[in-house]
Design a protein around this motif. Structure first.
Motif, short mmCIF file in Angstrom:
data_model
loop_
_atom_site.label_atom_id
_atom_site.label_comp_id
_atom_site.label_asym_id
_atom_site.label_seq_id
_atom_site.Cartn_x
_atom_site.Cartn_y
_atom_site.Cartn_z
N ILE A 43 0.86 -1.18 0.00
CA ILE A 43 0.00 0.00 0.00
C ILE A 43 0.89 1.24 0.00
O ILE A 43 1.86 1.31 0.76
N SER A 45 0.54 4.41 1.01
CA SER A 45 0.61 5.13 2.28
C SER A 45 -0.77 5.10 2.92
O SER A 45 -1.71 4.56 2.34
N GLU A 46 -0.90 5.75 4.05
CA GLU A 46 -2.20 5.86 4.71
C GLU A 46 -2.95 7.12 4.27
O GLU A 46 -4.12 7.30 4.60
N ASP A 47 -2.30 8.00 3.53
CA ASP A 47 -2.87 9.28 3.10
C ASP A 47 -3.91 9.06 2.00
O ASP A 47 -3.61 8.41 0.99
N GLN A 51 -3.43 7.54 -1.71
CA GLN A 51 -4.12 6.30 -2.03
C GLN A 51 -4.97 6.46 -3.29
O GLN A 51 -4.92 5.63 -4.20
N LYS A 114 -7.11 -5.31 2.42
CA LYS A 114 -5.85 -4.84 2.98
C LYS A 114 -5.99 -3.57 3.82
O LYS A 114 -5.03 -2.85 4.07
N GLY A 115 -7.21 -3.24 4.24
CA GLY A 115 -7.44 -2.09 5.11
C GLY A 115 -7.31 -0.74 4.42
O GLY A 115 -7.18 0.28 5.10
N VAL A 116 -7.37 -0.71 3.09
CA VAL A 116 -7.24 0.57 2.37
C VAL A 116 -8.51 1.39 2.52
O VAL A 116 -9.55 0.90 2.96
N GLN A 117 -8.42 2.67 2.12
CA GLN A 117 -9.54 3.59 2.28
C GLN A 117 -10.38 3.75 1.02
O GLN A 117 -11.49 4.27 1.07
#
Length: 128
Positions: A43, A45-47, A51, A114-117
């Motif tokens: 992934i 990043s968390e941003d 994303q 995978k917990g993505v947004q």
């Protein structure tokens, strides 16, 4: 009618029993893309901006492998774990797709792979 599987190394490999896209006639059905970096399958990043940008880059690569571009997409389905990111996703989208915009649905979901947004799928129509 025959169907043609579309695959490119420039987009993440499928993480399940599906193809990156399938062409049937002049219509290409783009599987949902999440913000995986193709080279690492990690992934980005968390941003949410990063994303969403990576998702559109992945979709663009699959469109190109099928002989088209994001400009040929007639419909997007966007899945988000937080609809509060709606305006941000819209802003990123306008960096990749210009008017006339494709049809679109945007849905809030509890979870994505995978917990993505964000995950985006689409339908592309190519010229004959």
């Amino acid at each position: 009618m025959s169907k043609q599987v579309i695959h490119t190394e420039n987009a993440p490999a499928a993480i399940g029993p599906y193809s990156q896209a399938v062409r049937a006639g002049n219509t290409v059905y783009l599987s949902g893309q999440i913000p995986l970096v193709p080279e690492t399958m990690e992934i980005i990043s968390e941003d949410i901006v990063e994303q969403t940008t990576q998702v559109f880059k992945n979709l663009q690569a699959v469109c190109e492998a099928a002989g088209g571009s994001l400009e040929n997409v007639v419909k997007f389905n966007i899945f988000m774990t937080d609809l509060g990111n709606f305006a941000t996703v819209n802003e990123v989208m306008t960096q990749f797709v210009k008017e006339p915009y494709p049809a679109r649905a945007a849905m809030g979901v509890r979870a994505l792979p995978k917990g993505v947004q964000v995950e985006i799928e689409g339908i592309m129509v190519l010229e004959d």
